[in-house]
Design a protein around this motif. Sequence first.
Motif, PDB file in Angstrom:
ATOM      1  N   LEU A  15     117.242 107.381  55.657  1.00  8.34           N
ATOM      2  CA  LEU A  15     116.885 105.976  55.479  1.00  8.34           C
ATOM      3  C   LEU A  15     117.930 105.253  54.629  1.00  8.34           C
ATOM      4  O   LEU A  15     118.351 104.144  54.965  1.00  8.34           O
ATOM      5  CB  LEU A  15     115.498 105.859  54.839  1.00  8.34           C
ATOM      6  N   ARG A  16     118.359 105.887  53.562  1.00  9.35           N
ATOM      7  CA  ARG A  16     119.388 105.274  52.707  1.00  9.35           C
ATOM      8  C   ARG A  16     120.701 105.094  53.470  1.00  9.35           C
ATOM      9  O   ARG A  16     121.369 104.073  53.338  1.00  9.35           O
ATOM     10  CB  ARG A  16     119.617 106.112  51.463  1.00  9.35           C
ATOM     11  N   ALA A  17     121.052 106.086  54.269  1.00  8.19           N
ATOM     12  CA  ALA A  17     122.293 106.004  55.053  1.00  8.19           C
ATOM     13  C   ALA A  17     122.202 104.887  56.087  1.00  8.19           C
ATOM     14  O   ALA A  17     123.165 104.126  56.278  1.00  8.19           O
ATOM     15  CB  ALA A  17     122.578 107.339  55.733  1.00  8.19           C
ATOM     16  N   LEU A  18     121.051 104.783  56.755  1.00 14.21           N
ATOM     17  CA  LEU A  18     120.866 103.713  57.738  1.00 14.21           C
ATOM     18  C   LEU A  18     120.981 102.349  57.071  1.00 14.21           C
ATOM     19  O   LEU A  18     121.643 101.440  57.591  1.00 14.21           O
ATOM     20  CB  LEU A  18     119.498 103.834  58.417  1.00 14.21           C
ATOM     21  N   TYR A  19     120.354 102.198  55.917  1.00 18.21           N
ATOM     22  CA  TYR A  19     120.383 100.919  55.230  1.00 18.21           C
ATOM     23  C   TYR A  19     121.790 100.581  54.756  1.00 18.21           C
ATOM     24  O   TYR A  19     122.264  99.453  54.921  1.00 18.21           O
ATOM     25  CB  TYR A  19     119.409 100.897  54.055  1.00 18.21           C
ATOM     26  N   SER A  20     122.474 101.535  54.170  1.00 16.54           N
ATOM     27  CA  SER A  20     123.806 101.236  53.639  1.00 16.54           C
ATOM     28  C   SER A  20     124.793 100.926  54.757  1.00 16.54           C
ATOM     29  O   SER A  20     125.676 100.077  54.595  1.00 16.54           O
ATOM     30  CB  SER A  20     124.318 102.381  52.768  1.00 16.54           C
ATOM     31  N   GLU A  21     124.639 101.563  55.907  1.00 16.29           N
ATOM     32  CA  GLU A  21     125.583 101.337  57.005  1.00 16.29           C
ATOM     33  C   GLU A  21     125.211 100.124  57.861  1.00 16.29           C
ATOM     34  O   GLU A  21     126.075  99.393  58.322  1.00 16.29           O
ATOM     35  CB  GLU A  21     125.652 102.581  57.898  1.00 16.29           C
ATOM     36  N   HIS A  22     123.928  99.913  58.094  1.00 13.16           N
ATOM     37  CA  HIS A  22     123.505  98.891  59.052  1.00 13.16           C
ATOM     38  C   HIS A  22     122.676  97.755  58.433  1.00 13.16           C
ATOM     39  O   HIS A  22     122.392  96.776  59.128  1.00 13.16           O
ATOM     40  CB  HIS A  22     122.674  99.544  60.170  1.00 13.16           C
ATOM     41  N   GLY A  23     122.268  97.884  57.178  1.00 12.66           N
ATOM     42  CA  GLY A  23     121.382  96.893  56.569  1.00 12.66           C
ATOM     43  C   GLY A  23     121.954  95.492  56.535  1.00 12.66           C
ATOM     44  O   GLY A  23     121.270  94.516  56.879  1.00 12.66           O
ATOM     45  N   GLY A  24     123.214  95.354  56.104  1.00  7.60           N
ATOM     46  CA  GLY A  24     123.840  94.029  56.000  1.00  7.60           C
ATOM     47  C   GLY A  24     123.956  93.330  57.348  1.00  7.60           C
ATOM     48  O   GLY A  24     123.491  92.189  57.509  1.00  7.60           O
ATOM     49  N   PRO A  25     124.592  93.977  58.335  1.00 10.89           N
ATOM     50  CA  PRO A  25     124.696  93.330  59.652  1.00 10.89           C
ATOM     51  C   PRO A  25     123.328  93.065  60.294  1.00 10.89           C
ATOM     52  O   PRO A  25     123.128  92.031  60.939  1.00 10.89           O
ATOM     53  CB  PRO A  25     125.491  94.332  60.498  1.00 10.89           C
ATOM     54  N   LEU A  26     122.380  93.989  60.081  1.00  7.22           N
ATOM     55  CA  LEU A  26     121.044  93.809  60.644  1.00  7.22           C
ATOM     56  C   LEU A  26     120.362  92.598  60.017  1.00  7.22           C
ATOM     57  O   LEU A  26     119.743  91.789  60.711  1.00  7.22           O
ATOM     58  CB  LEU A  26     120.222  95.081  60.427  1.00  7.22           C
ATOM     59  N   LEU A  27     120.495  92.433  58.713  1.00  7.15           N
ATOM     60  CA  LEU A  27     119.902  91.287  58.030  1.00  7.15           C
ATOM     61  C   LEU A  27     120.521  89.981  58.529  1.00  7.15           C
ATOM     62  O   LEU A  27     119.809  88.997  58.782  1.00  7.15           O
ATOM     63  CB  LEU A  27     120.063  91.407  56.512  1.00  7.15           C
ATOM     64  N   GLY A  28     121.827  89.951  58.687  1.00 10.74           N
ATOM     65  CA  GLY A  28     122.493  88.747  59.204  1.00 10.74           C
ATOM     66  C   GLY A  28     122.010  88.394  60.604  1.00 10.74           C
ATOM     67  O   GLY A  28     121.757  87.222  60.915  1.00 10.74           O
ATOM     68  N   TYR A  29     121.847  89.395  61.456  1.00  8.31           N
ATOM     69  CA  TYR A  29     121.366  89.184  62.819  1.00  8.31           C
ATOM     70  C   TYR A  29     119.938  88.627  62.812  1.00  8.31           C
ATOM     71  O   TYR A  29     119.633  87.655  63.491  1.00  8.31           O
ATOM     72  CB  TYR A  29     121.438  90.513  63.581  1.00  8.31           C
ATOM     73  N   VAL A  30     119.089  89.231  61.996  1.00  2.53           N
ATOM     74  CA  VAL A  30     117.686  88.804  61.951  1.00  2.53           C
ATOM     75  C   VAL A  30     117.564  87.419  61.317  1.00  2.53           C
ATOM     76  O   VAL A  30     116.702  86.630  61.716  1.00  2.53           O
ATOM     77  CB  VAL A  30     116.814  89.851  61.226  1.00  2.53           C
ATOM     78  N   LEU A  31     118.394  87.104  60.342  1.00  4.13           N
ATOM     79  CA  LEU A  31     118.382  85.758  59.767  1.00  4.13           C
ATOM     80  C   LEU A  31     118.646  84.704  60.835  1.00  4.13           C
ATOM     81  O   LEU A  31     118.010  83.650  60.846  1.00  4.13           O
ATOM     82  CB  LEU A  31     119.422  85.635  58.653  1.00  4.13           C
ATOM     83  N   ARG A  32     119.572  84.981  61.740  1.00  3.88           N
ATOM     84  CA  ARG A  32     119.841  84.033  62.828  1.00  3.88           C
ATOM     85  C   ARG A  32     118.634  83.932  63.761  1.00  3.88           C
ATOM     86  O   ARG A  32     118.294  82.856  64.238  1.00  3.88           O
ATOM     87  CB  ARG A  32     121.090  84.453  63.603  1.00  3.88           C
ATOM     88  N   LEU A  33     117.983  85.058  64.015  1.00  5.45           N
ATOM     89  CA  LEU A  33     116.819  85.047  64.912  1.00  5.45           C
ATOM     90  C   LEU A  33     115.636  84.292  64.307  1.00  5.45           C
ATOM     91  O   LEU A  33     114.861  83.669  65.031  1.00  5.45           O
ATOM     92  CB  LEU A  33     116.376  86.477  65.228  1.00  5.45           C
ATOM     93  N   THR A  34     115.487  84.377  62.993  1.00  6.36           N
ATOM     94  CA  THR A  34     114.332  83.744  62.338  1.00  6.36           C
ATOM     95  C   THR A  34     114.635  82.328  61.856  1.00  6.36           C
ATOM     96  O   THR A  34     113.802  81.735  61.158  1.00  6.36           O
ATOM     97  CB  THR A  34     113.860  84.585  61.139  1.00  6.36           C
ATOM     98  N   GLY A  35     115.772  81.810  62.205  1.00  3.69           N
ATOM     99  CA  GLY A  35     116.102  80.448  61.798  1.00  3.69           C
ATOM    100  C   GLY A  35     116.399  80.324  60.318  1.00  3.69           C
ATOM    101  O   GLY A  35     116.172  79.288  59.728  1.00  3.69           O
ATOM    102  N   GLY A  36     116.853  81.396  59.695  1.00  2.00           N
ATOM    103  CA  GLY A  36     117.221  81.358  58.290  1.00  2.00           C
ATOM    104  C   GLY A  36     116.092  81.686  57.327  1.00  2.00           C
ATOM    105  O   GLY A  36     116.270  81.555  56.115  1.00  2.00           O
TER     106      GLY A  36
END
Length: 176
Positions: A15-36
């Motif tokens: 879980l820590r590895a997934l978050y450290s590797e993919h957390g930032g880009p995933l958050l940016g993607y979801v922010l765009r999907l949720t309208g900020g």
Amino acid sequence: MRDRDVGPTADEGLLRALYSEHGGPLLGYVLRLTGGDRLQAEDVVQETLLRAWRHPDALAGRPVRPWLFTVARNLVVDAHRAKRARPPETGIDEQLLTTLAGSDDIDRALESWTVAEALAELTPSHRAVLVETYYRGRSVAEAAKALGIPAGTVKSRTYYALRALKLALEERGLAP
């Protein structure tokens, strides 16, 4: 059991590895999907990583990031559909406003009826003066001409007619 005292397990490491590797880009993607909406985006990222942690076999033999982005997108779509399917949690319900407006019309009709009853109790001369000055909107001079009485009489009758009307309305519980 004292597993937690020993240190992070392999699952927690994943879980820590997934978050450290993919957390930032995933958050940016979801922010765009949720309208900020940052709070909703963080919830979606957390749920996405939680699903990856619960189903590590789904990640085996495939690229991880596209799977995470697909799960996140599905969560956002599901949340949007769920929000549309249930009544709004806050805000104004248009149907309720229509219902309340209808009850105002009924209240006004009842008040009008009560005022008409109170007017019927007045003497004919008091009622005639109020009808001319308030309901027909005539000035004192115009009401005097229509009723065939002096303007001073219109003024005094209006004064006493309003007092009598107020008493009649108070008896009915309608006066201020």
